[in-house]
Motif scaffolding. Structure first.
Motif, PDB file in Angstrom:
ATOM      1  N   SER A 197      33.340  45.228  32.102  1.00 33.65           N
ATOM      2  CA  SER A 197      31.963  44.750  32.024  1.00 33.65           C
ATOM      3  C   SER A 197      31.517  44.737  30.574  1.00 33.65           C
ATOM      4  CB  SER A 197      31.034  45.657  32.846  1.00 33.65           C
ATOM      5  OG  SER A 197      31.042  46.967  32.337  1.00 33.65           O
ATOM      6  N   LYS A 198      30.623  43.806  30.275  1.00 36.38           N
ATOM      7  CA  LYS A 198      30.024  43.741  28.939  1.00 36.38           C
ATOM      8  C   LYS A 198      28.596  43.278  29.113  1.00 36.38           C
ATOM      9  CE  LYS A 198      30.366  41.694  24.336  1.00 36.38           C
ATOM     10  NZ  LYS A 198      30.295  42.982  23.646  1.00 36.38           N
ATOM     11  N   GLY A 199      27.664  44.104  28.647  1.00 37.40           N
ATOM     12  CA  GLY A 199      26.265  43.757  28.816  1.00 37.40           C
ATOM     13  C   GLY A 199      25.908  43.715  30.285  1.00 37.40           C
ATOM     14  N   SER A 200      25.326  42.600  30.717  1.00 36.55           N
ATOM     15  CA  SER A 200      24.895  42.468  32.104  1.00 36.55           C
ATOM     16  C   SER A 200      25.922  41.758  32.973  1.00 36.55           C
ATOM     17  CB  SER A 200      23.566  41.697  32.165  1.00 36.55           C
ATOM     18  OG  SER A 200      23.754  40.372  31.681  1.00 36.55           O
ATOM     19  N   MET A 201      27.055  41.335  32.401  1.00 34.53           N
ATOM     20  CA  MET A 201      28.049  40.576  33.152  1.00 34.53           C
ATOM     21  C   MET A 201      29.335  41.387  33.337  1.00 34.53           C
ATOM     22  SD  MET A 201      26.346  37.893  33.770  1.00 34.53           S
ATOM     23  CE  MET A 201      27.618  36.835  34.505  1.00 34.53           C
ATOM     24  N   ALA A 202      30.066  41.063  34.401  1.00 29.53           N
ATOM     25  CA  ALA A 202      31.324  41.739  34.706  1.00 29.53           C
ATOM     26  C   ALA A 202      32.406  40.706  34.979  1.00 29.53           C
ATOM     27  CB  ALA A 202      31.167  42.649  35.916  1.00 29.53           C
ATOM     28  N   ASP A 203      33.621  40.993  34.522  1.00 28.00           N
ATOM     29  CA  ASP A 203      34.787  40.139  34.757  1.00 28.00           C
ATOM     30  C   ASP A 203      35.827  40.920  35.544  1.00 28.00           C
ATOM     31  OD1 ASP A 203      34.144  37.704  33.083  1.00 28.00           O
ATOM     32  OD2 ASP A 203      33.988  39.253  31.544  1.00 28.00           O
ATOM     33  N   GLN A 204      36.372  40.283  36.558  1.00 33.75           N
ATOM     34  CA  GLN A 204      37.417  40.895  37.375  1.00 33.75           C
ATOM     35  C   GLN A 204      38.560  39.892  37.541  1.00 33.75           C
ATOM     36  OE1 GLN A 204      35.774  43.085  40.969  1.00 33.75           O
ATOM     37  NE2 GLN A 204      33.963  41.878  40.472  1.00 33.75           N
ATOM     38  N   GLU A 205      39.778  40.369  37.358  1.00 33.52           N
ATOM     39  CA  GLU A 205      40.944  39.507  37.555  1.00 33.52           C
ATOM     40  C   GLU A 205      41.968  40.256  38.414  1.00 33.52           C
ATOM     41  OE1 GLU A 205      43.303  36.228  35.017  1.00 33.52           O
ATOM     42  OE2 GLU A 205      43.081  38.163  34.043  1.00 33.52           O
ATOM     43  N   TYR A 206      42.380  39.616  39.508  1.00 35.82           N
ATOM     44  CA  TYR A 206      43.289  40.237  40.476  1.00 35.82           C
ATOM     45  C   TYR A 206      44.522  39.367  40.665  1.00 35.82           C
ATOM     46  CZ  TYR A 206      39.125  42.943  41.744  1.00 35.82           C
ATOM     47  OH  TYR A 206      38.031  43.745  41.710  1.00 35.82           O
ATOM     48  N   PHE A 207      45.683  40.013  40.673  1.00 36.46           N
ATOM     49  CA  PHE A 207      46.942  39.357  40.988  1.00 36.46           C
ATOM     50  C   PHE A 207      47.321  39.784  42.404  1.00 36.46           C
ATOM     51  CE2 PHE A 207      46.526  39.239  36.524  1.00 36.46           C
ATOM     52  CZ  PHE A 207      47.278  38.178  36.048  1.00 36.46           C
ATOM     53  N   ILE A 208      47.255  38.863  43.345  1.00 37.31           N
ATOM     54  CA  ILE A 208      47.330  39.231  44.756  1.00 37.31           C
ATOM     55  C   ILE A 208      48.367  38.410  45.511  1.00 37.31           C
ATOM     56  CG2 ILE A 208      44.875  39.835  44.751  1.00 37.31           C
ATOM     57  CD1 ILE A 208      44.403  37.247  46.381  1.00 37.31           C
ATOM     58  N   ARG A 209      48.742  38.911  46.667  1.00 36.04           N
ATOM     59  CA  ARG A 209      49.459  38.158  47.695  1.00 36.04           C
ATOM     60  C   ARG A 209      48.857  38.546  49.034  1.00 36.04           C
ATOM     61  NH1 ARG A 209      54.937  40.431  45.670  1.00 36.04           N
ATOM     62  NH2 ARG A 209      55.296  39.272  43.738  1.00 36.04           N
ATOM     63  N   GLN A 210      49.095  37.729  50.024  1.00 36.61           N
ATOM     64  CA  GLN A 210      48.717  38.125  51.366  1.00 36.61           C
ATOM     65  C   GLN A 210      49.613  39.278  51.809  1.00 36.61           C
ATOM     66  OE1 GLN A 210      47.967  34.820  54.146  1.00 36.61           O
ATOM     67  NE2 GLN A 210      48.156  33.430  52.404  1.00 36.61           N
ATOM     68  N   LYS A 211      49.175  39.994  52.832  1.00 37.72           N
ATOM     69  CA  LYS A 211      49.911  41.172  53.272  1.00 37.72           C
ATOM     70  C   LYS A 211      51.324  40.827  53.731  1.00 37.72           C
ATOM     71  CE  LYS A 211      49.210  45.388  55.981  1.00 37.72           C
ATOM     72  NZ  LYS A 211      48.365  46.062  57.017  1.00 37.72           N
ATOM     73  N   ASP A 212      51.521  39.594  54.212  1.00 34.28           N
ATOM     74  CA  ASP A 212      52.859  39.169  54.654  1.00 34.28           C
ATOM     75  C   ASP A 212      53.721  38.660  53.508  1.00 34.28           C
ATOM     76  OD1 ASP A 212      51.653  36.781  54.072  1.00 34.28           O
ATOM     77  OD2 ASP A 212      51.720  35.989  56.115  1.00 34.28           O
ATOM     78  N   GLY A 213      53.224  38.754  52.274  1.00 39.51           N
ATOM     79  CA  GLY A 213      53.999  38.351  51.112  1.00 39.51           C
ATOM     80  C   GLY A 213      53.748  36.929  50.645  1.00 39.51           C
ATOM     81  N   CYS A 214      52.914  36.179  51.352  1.00 37.81           N
ATOM     82  CA  CYS A 214      52.653  34.784  50.989  1.00 37.81           C
ATOM     83  C   CYS A 214      51.567  34.690  49.915  1.00 37.81           C
ATOM     84  CB  CYS A 214      52.208  33.986  52.210  1.00 37.81           C
ATOM     85  SG  CYS A 214      53.374  33.999  53.573  1.00 37.81           S
ATOM     86  N   THR A 215      51.659  33.647  49.129  1.00 44.95           N
ATOM     87  CA  THR A 215      50.607  33.336  48.167  1.00 44.95           C
ATOM     88  C   THR A 215      49.679  32.286  48.762  1.00 44.95           C
ATOM     89  OG1 THR A 215      52.066  31.705  47.140  1.00 44.95           O
ATOM     90  CG2 THR A 215      52.022  33.915  46.160  1.00 44.95           C
ATOM     91  N   LEU A 216      48.555  32.048  48.086  1.00 39.70           N
ATOM     92  CA  LEU A 216      47.587  31.063  48.574  1.00 39.70           C
ATOM     93  C   LEU A 216      47.913  29.710  47.944  1.00 39.70           C
ATOM     94  CD1 LEU A 216      46.091  33.973  48.422  1.00 39.70           C
ATOM     95  CD2 LEU A 216      44.039  32.651  48.882  1.00 39.70           C
ATOM     96  N   ASP A 217      48.537  28.838  48.722  1.00 39.00           N
ATOM     97  CA  ASP A 217      49.004  27.572  48.173  1.00 39.00           C
ATOM     98  C   ASP A 217      48.195  26.366  48.642  1.00 39.00           C
ATOM     99  OD1 ASP A 217      51.103  28.824  46.775  1.00 39.00           O
ATOM    100  OD2 ASP A 217      52.343  28.839  48.571  1.00 39.00           O
ATOM    101  N   THR A 218      47.350  26.529  49.650  1.00 35.16           N
ATOM    102  CA  THR A 218      46.566  25.394  50.137  1.00 35.16           C
ATOM    103  C   THR A 218      45.132  25.503  49.634  1.00 35.16           C
ATOM    104  OG1 THR A 218      45.866  26.475  52.192  1.00 35.16           O
ATOM    105  CG2 THR A 218      47.998  25.331  52.201  1.00 35.16           C
ATOM    106  N   GLU A 219      44.499  24.354  49.485  1.00 36.18           N
ATOM    107  CA  GLU A 219      43.121  24.333  49.004  1.00 36.18           C
ATOM    108  C   GLU A 219      42.187  25.010  49.990  1.00 36.18           C
ATOM    109  OE1 GLU A 219      40.018  23.959  46.572  1.00 36.18           O
ATOM    110  OE2 GLU A 219      42.121  23.506  46.095  1.00 36.18           O
TER     111      GLU A 219
END
Length: 474
Positions: A308-330
Motif C-alpha cells: 500500500s502507498k498513501g490511500s491506494m493498495a496494489d495486490q498481485e497474485y499468481f494463481i491456478r484453480q485447485k485442479d491445476g488449471c489456469t484461467l484461459d477463457t474470457e
C-alpha cells in the motif's frame, strides 16, 4: 484450458508432514523502522493463507505489505503489520498470542490469561457454537432489518450479535440469537421452523416469490466458519457480483486520481500461472476480503505481493484453480474479475456512522432499527456485539430520499436506548502512513502506471533474505 499436472499427495501423508514440521512463526521488530514483521514458515495446504490473514485481522491489525510464496509443499509468508495507530507491536502478550494462534496445533491451547493480557478476550469471529444463527440474503430495502428484529423480539429471541452488509441492491446478514426466556441456544426444531417461516414471510412480503432470496435458521454447530467469510459466501450465492464492473482504465492503466477498484487477469504461460492484479482504495481487512474470495472460488495462491502507498493498495497474485488449471477463457477471467470487485466493495461503507455503546437488553436491536426507520433512514451496514452487560456497535445510515442525514437523529436514538451515541459524518478515508519501503508510483501523461512486481527481483529477494531470519519456536 491448460492443465498443469501435479503429483498426488495422500491426505494422511500431508497431515503427517504438518505434525513433523509444525509452522514456525517469527516476529521481528528490528528489521523495519515503521512496522513489525510476522514471518510464517510451514507445510502448505489449501486455505492456509486465509487462516493466517484471518488471525491478524481478527486482532484488528493493519497489514501494509505482504510477500507470499507457496509453490510446492511449503508455505512462506511475510506480513508487515502495525496496530490501528500505525505503531509497531510491542506488547509481549500480544506477540505470544500471535505466535500461538498462527500454529493450528497450538491454537486450542491459548490460555484465557494470555487473551486477557492482550487487553480483551480475543474471540475469533466464527459462527457461534453457543447461539442459534439466522442467515438472510435478499433484496435490500428500507426497514428490512427493523422488521426482522421486531419479529425476533416478538417470538422471544434475544439478539446477542449481528452483522449486515448491503451491496448492489442486495443485502445479507447473520444474526446470532438465544432463547430470551431461558437463555442458551434455541434447539427445538418446531420452534426454529416457526421462526424461520415468519422471517421468510417478512422478506417475501416486498420481494415477491420470484425474487432470489434465502432465510435459514440453524442451531449451534461444531463446524465453524468465520462470520465475515460466511457473509461473503451469502452475498456471492445471492449474485451481488453480477452487476459489478471496475473503473474505466485505459489499456489496464489508471487515470490520475482514480480511486476505483480495478482488476485485471492475465496469463503467465511460461510459469503456468494466471496473474491477477488488483488496485483499489486501501482500507482495513482488504487483504482478508481478497484472499477470502480467491479461496472460496477454489483458486490456489502460489505467489503474491501486496503493498500500500498513501490511500491506494496494489495486490498481485499468481494463481491456478485447485485442479491445476489456469484461467484461459474470457468468461472465466470476467467472472473472477466481477467476484473480486464485489468482495472488495461489499465492506465499503456509505453514509453517516453511528457508534453506539449502551447497556445490553432484550429488544435493543429492534429499538435502534425502529428509530432509524421512523426517521426515514436506511441501514447500509451493521456491526453489533455484546460484551457482558454492554452492547457496542456501528450502524451506517443513509437518508432514503437522498438528503443529508439529520444530525438530530443522534438525540432520537440516545433518548430511545440511552448510553452513548456518537455520529461520524463520513467514514474516515483509510490512509496508512507512508513508508519508504512501500512501492512507488510513476506518472506519465496523466496516466498512473501499474506497479510492475517481479517475482525474480522482488518476491524472491525478500523471501530469501527473510527466510534465514526465522527464530526459534517458543
Amino acid at each position: 484450458m491448460e492443465f498443469i499436472y501435479q503429483p498426488y499427495i495422500d491426505p494422511e501423508f500431508e497431515s503427517l508432514i504438518e505434525r513433523i514440521y509444525p509452522p514456525r512463526v517469527c516476529i521481528d521488530n528490528d528489521a523495519c523502522e515503521d512496522c513489525t514483521l510476522v514471518k510464517v514458515d510451514s507445510a502448505n495446504k489449501h486455505g492456509i493463507l486465509l487462516e493466517m490473514v484471518q488471525v491478524l485481522t481478527d486482532l484488528d491489525l493493519v497489514i501494509s505489505k505482504s510477500y507470499i510464496s507457496s509453490d510446492g509443499g511449503w508455505f512462506m509468508d511475510v506480513f508487515h503489520v502495525t496496530d490501528q495507530l500505525g505503531n509497531k507491536l510491542t506488547d509481549e502478550s500480544l506477540l505470544l498470542y500471535i505466535q500461538q494462534a498462527l500454529c493450528p496445533s497450538r491454537r486450542e491451547k491459548i490460555s484465557r490469561e494470555i487473551q486477557t493480557h492482550v487487553g480483551r478476550e480475543v474471540i475469533p469471529r466464527d459462527v457461534s457454537t453457543e447461539h442459534t444463527a439466522l442467515e438472510m440474503a435478499g433484496i435490500d430495502r428500507p426497514g428490512l432489518m427493523s422488521e426482522m428484529s421486531a419479529v425476533l423480539l416478538e417470538l422471544g429471541c434475544n439478539v446477542t450479535s449481528a452483522v449486515a452488509w448491503t451491496h448492489n441492491t442486495r443485502a445479507a446478514c447473520i444474526i446470532y440469537v438465544e432463547d430470551g426466556f431461558k437463555g442458551g441456544p434455541i434447539t427445538d426444531p418446531i420452534r426454529l421452523a416457526h421462526v424461520e417461516d415468519l422471517l421468510e414471510n417478512v422478506v417475501e412480503a416486498h420481494d415477491g416469490k420470484r425474487e432470489r432470496r434465502s432465510v435459514r435458521l440453524t442451531g449451534p454447530t461444531p463446524s465453524q466458519t468465520h462470520t465475515e467469510r460466511r457473509l461473503h459466501q451469502l452475498m456471492h450465492a445471492d449474485g451481488d457480483y453480477e452487476r459489478c464492473c471496475g473503473c474505466d482504465g485505459l489499456g489496464g492503466e489508471h487515470k490520475m486520481g482514480c480511486d476505483g477498484t480495478h482488476v485485471t487477469v492475465e496469463s503467465c504461460k511460461e510459469k503456468g500461472y494466471s496473474v491477477v492484479y488488483v488496485r483499489s482504495r486501501d482500507r482495513p481487512k482488504l487483504l482478508f476480503d481478497t484472499v477470502c474470495a480467491l479461496t472460496d472460488l477454489q483458486y490456489v495462491v502460489f505467489h503474491a505481493v501486496v503493498a500500500s502507498k498513501g490511500s491506494m493498495a496494489d495486490q498481485e497474485y499468481f494463481i491456478r484453480q485447485k485442479d491445476g488449471c489456469t484461467l484461459d477463457t474470457e468468461s472465466e477471467r470476467h467472472r473472477l474479475t466481477q467476484c473480486l470487485i464485489a468482495a472488495i466493495e461489499r465492506r465499503v461503507s456509505h453514509g453517516m456512522r453511528l457508534e453506539i455503546c449502551t447497556q445490553n437488553r432484550m429488544g435493543l436491536l429492534s429499538d435502534i432499527t425502529r428509530v432509524l426507520r421512523e426517521n426515514g433512514l436506511s441501514i447500509s451496514r451493521v456491526e453489533l456485539e455484546t460484551r457482558g452487560d454492554t452492547a457496542v456497535g456501528s450502524f451506517y445510515v443513509k437518508d432514503v430520499s437522498g438528503h443529508d442525514v439529520n444530525p438530530n437523529i443522534v438525540e432520537a436514538v440516545k433518548r430511545e436506548i440511552g448510553g452513548s451515541v456518537l455520529a461520524v459524518r463520513k467514514s474516515p478515508k483509510w490512509a496508512p502512513q507512508a513508508s519508504s519501503s512501500r512501492t512507488g508510483q510513476n506518472t506519465k501523461g496523466g496516466i498512473e502506471d501499474r506497479p510492475k512486481f517481479s517475482l525474480g527481483s522482488l518476491l524472491w529477494s525478500q523471501l530469501e533474505r527473510l527466510s534465514g531470519n526465522f527464530g526459534h519456536i517458543i
